[in-house]
Design a protein around this motif. Sequence first.
Motif, PDB file in Angstrom:
ATOM      1  N   THR A 280      47.563  36.577  42.859  1.00 16.78           N
ATOM      2  CA  THR A 280      47.639  37.138  41.511  1.00 16.78           C
ATOM      3  C   THR A 280      48.689  38.245  41.483  1.00 16.78           C
ATOM      4  OG1 THR A 280      45.308  36.681  41.070  1.00 16.78           O
ATOM      5  CG2 THR A 280      46.354  38.359  39.708  1.00 16.78           C
ATOM      6  N   PRO A 281      49.607  38.262  40.516  1.00 15.59           N
ATOM      7  CA  PRO A 281      50.608  39.330  40.455  1.00 15.59           C
ATOM      8  C   PRO A 281      49.951  40.694  40.269  1.00 15.59           C
ATOM      9  CG  PRO A 281      51.251  37.480  39.068  1.00 15.59           C
ATOM     10  CD  PRO A 281      49.832  37.230  39.483  1.00 15.59           C
ATOM     11  N   ALA A 282      50.476  41.686  40.955  1.00 13.81           N
ATOM     12  CA  ALA A 282      49.926  43.040  40.829  1.00 13.81           C
ATOM     13  C   ALA A 282      50.010  43.528  39.392  1.00 13.81           C
ATOM     14  CB  ALA A 282      50.679  43.980  41.763  1.00 13.81           C
ATOM     15  N   ARG A 283      51.045  43.107  38.654  1.00 11.79           N
ATOM     16  CA  ARG A 283      51.178  43.548  37.263  1.00 11.79           C
ATOM     17  C   ARG A 283      50.012  43.060  36.404  1.00 11.79           C
ATOM     18  NH1 ARG A 283      55.375  45.646  34.820  1.00 11.79           N
ATOM     19  NH2 ARG A 283      56.801  44.991  36.491  1.00 11.79           N
ATOM     20  N   GLU A 284      49.544  41.837  36.664  1.00  9.41           N
ATOM     21  CA  GLU A 284      48.407  41.322  35.907  1.00  9.41           C
ATOM     22  C   GLU A 284      47.154  42.153  36.171  1.00  9.41           C
ATOM     23  OE1 GLU A 284      45.657  37.276  35.600  1.00  9.41           O
ATOM     24  OE2 GLU A 284      47.680  37.159  36.428  1.00  9.41           O
ATOM     25  N   ILE A 285      46.941  42.523  37.429  1.00  6.41           N
ATOM     26  CA  ILE A 285      45.777  43.345  37.749  1.00  6.41           C
ATOM     27  C   ILE A 285      45.907  44.715  37.092  1.00  6.41           C
ATOM     28  CG2 ILE A 285      44.374  44.303  39.614  1.00  6.41           C
ATOM     29  CD1 ILE A 285      45.577  42.178  41.451  1.00  6.41           C
ATOM     30  N   PHE A 286      47.093  45.301  37.186  1.00  4.95           N
ATOM     31  CA  PHE A 286      47.327  46.643  36.647  1.00  4.95           C
ATOM     32  C   PHE A 286      47.226  46.683  35.121  1.00  4.95           C
ATOM     33  CE2 PHE A 286      50.617  49.652  35.012  1.00  4.95           C
ATOM     34  CZ  PHE A 286      49.951  50.836  35.321  1.00  4.95           C
ATOM     35  N   GLU A 287      47.867  45.725  34.456  1.00  2.20           N
ATOM     36  CA  GLU A 287      47.931  45.776  33.000  1.00  2.20           C
ATOM     37  C   GLU A 287      46.726  45.115  32.330  1.00  2.20           C
ATOM     38  OE1 GLU A 287      51.669  44.062  31.923  1.00  2.20           O
ATOM     39  OE2 GLU A 287      52.848  45.783  32.646  1.00  2.20           O
ATOM     40  N   ASP A 288      46.353  43.898  32.782  1.00  7.00           N
ATOM     41  CA  ASP A 288      45.312  43.148  32.080  1.00  7.00           C
ATOM     42  C   ASP A 288      43.904  43.566  32.473  1.00  7.00           C
ATOM     43  OD1 ASP A 288      47.405  41.832  30.959  1.00  7.00           O
ATOM     44  OD2 ASP A 288      47.142  39.962  32.069  1.00  7.00           O
ATOM     45  N   TYR A 289      43.720  43.963  33.716  1.00  7.74           N
ATOM     46  CA  TYR A 289      42.381  44.322  34.174  1.00  7.74           C
ATOM     47  C   TYR A 289      42.176  45.831  34.202  1.00  7.74           C
ATOM     48  CZ  TYR A 289      41.849  39.427  35.318  1.00  7.74           C
ATOM     49  OH  TYR A 289      41.767  38.068  35.221  1.00  7.74           O
ATOM     50  N   ALA A 290      43.113  46.563  34.803  1.00  5.83           N
ATOM     51  CA  ALA A 290      42.986  48.017  34.853  1.00  5.83           C
ATOM     52  C   ALA A 290      43.423  48.673  33.555  1.00  5.83           C
ATOM     53  CB  ALA A 290      43.787  48.577  36.023  1.00  5.83           C
ATOM     54  N   GLY A 291      44.072  47.922  32.663  1.00  3.14           N
ATOM     55  CA  GLY A 291      44.420  48.450  31.347  1.00  3.14           C
ATOM     56  C   GLY A 291      45.608  49.375  31.308  1.00  3.14           C
ATOM     57  N   GLY A 292      46.412  49.421  32.372  1.00  3.71           N
ATOM     58  CA  GLY A 292      47.581  50.291  32.383  1.00  3.71           C
ATOM     59  C   GLY A 292      47.203  51.760  32.478  1.00  3.71           C
ATOM     60  N   MET A 293      48.210  52.626  32.377  1.00  2.00           N
ATOM     61  CA  MET A 293      47.984  54.056  32.505  1.00  2.00           C
ATOM     62  C   MET A 293      47.360  54.641  31.236  1.00  2.00           C
ATOM     63  SD  MET A 293      49.019  54.511  35.578  1.00  2.00           S
ATOM     64  CE  MET A 293      48.939  56.299  35.704  1.00  2.00           C
ATOM     65  N   ARG A 294      46.613  55.704  31.420  1.00  3.19           N
ATOM     66  CA  ARG A 294      46.038  56.406  30.278  1.00  3.19           C
ATOM     67  C   ARG A 294      47.145  57.042  29.445  1.00  3.19           C
ATOM     68  NH1 ARG A 294      41.577  60.049  33.490  1.00  3.19           N
ATOM     69  NH2 ARG A 294      40.570  58.348  34.643  1.00  3.19           N
TER      70      ARG A 294
END
Length: 452
Positions: A280-294
């Motif tokens: 899984t691309p790290a960007r998908e985990i960061f943006e789609d699951y972790a929701g990006g930065m506050r």
Amino acid sequence: MSTRFVSFGTPNLIADRLPETHPLTWRLRGDGEPIWLDEYRSKQGYEGLKKALESTPDDVAALVKEAGLKGRGGAGFPAGVKWSLTAKGDEIPRGYLLCNADEMEPNTYKDRLLMEQEPHLLIEGMIIAAYANNSMRGYIFLRGEYVDAARSLNRAIAEAREAGILGDSVLGSGFDFELSVHTGAGRYICGEETALINSLEGRRANPRSKPPFPGQSGAWGKPTVVNNVETLCNAPSIMANGKEWYLDLALDGSQDGGTKLFGFTGRVNNPGLWELPLGTPAREIFEDYAGGMRDGYTLKAWQPGGAGTGFLLPEHLDAQMCSNGIAEVGTRMGTGLALAVDDKISMVALLRNMEEFFARESCGWCTPCRDGLPWTVKILRALEQGEGEQGDIEMLIDLVHKLGPGKTFCAHAPGAVEPLGSAIKYFREEFEHGISHPHREPQAEPIPLGQV
């Protein structure tokens, strides 16, 4: 965002986790309560063990090897290969299976949940591994602070023993195996398998010289296999469903099979843990699951898998989260639990904090680690306080080389300096800001940055 693979912390999406896609987490309850024996058996529990006991030990090890299961504790060594290297034979004494459940790596929290909520999954995986390795007894070497995990595991072990799943003739197969929990005293170095063995034996937790390797002479001189919690928890589904199914779970481009517990922490909108396909691309985990930065924060750097992995930049988020994918951008996947570093954090202060931890956790056995890591702390503290001198950065780079792979007795120091080398590579100007005496001559010949 696809809901095929979802956070197991999202109760309303529990139904979207299926046995076919989430071998580690599909059984989890929405209320977070542990899954005890009756419920575990109703959810296909111990079916993989039954299939394993119908095969030969060598066939079990071969299947796990062909399925592409690699260690999930950080090193990524193929589990089936490790099982196949164990000394076996009629004249070889039965050995031990040790589960590394210490989980002392900073920013690591995946094994804890599996032990607290799915203790029978780990027990089943350990019996399968023990059968493949001819182990007579297993120990779960557990971090002492994991009180809830110890409680869940001890109850599940008692249930399994009463049901004939542990002890003499497991499930009537003629294979004997006993299991118990051993709580450790809290040392990061116990993540190194031979230091773990020494600690289990009641010795000081120093790594051992190899050879002999644990597979030939480990705990109390007998053949010993050490595997991580998450690694062992994959064995039941591989036995139940086969290698092709397991390999197909991973995405194209990944050289690893199966799924992985991935996470993202830091100042992200939805810090958490998710079971996702390897690759899984790290960007998908960061943006789609972790929701990006506050709001108000920008991603400055990130670590892909624990404090011992190198820092990467935002442009590296397109890398696939698998051993080969992260290697392509210059570091290791490690535990797969990523840390987001925001733009308001000083890299010098962050590295000073990390290196203090690693220096404190050194066993002191070899000189480069024992003396080199405190040296990095001293220099970083001076740079953090604006009291650094010319040559300090070059000295840090030199220490990164001298404490690197092959220069120390075990992998503790190489893991400790990997984030330091990458931080200097990408954020050297922040280290330079801590030099207060620019007129002084360099203390050491500068090392080209490309060598870091």
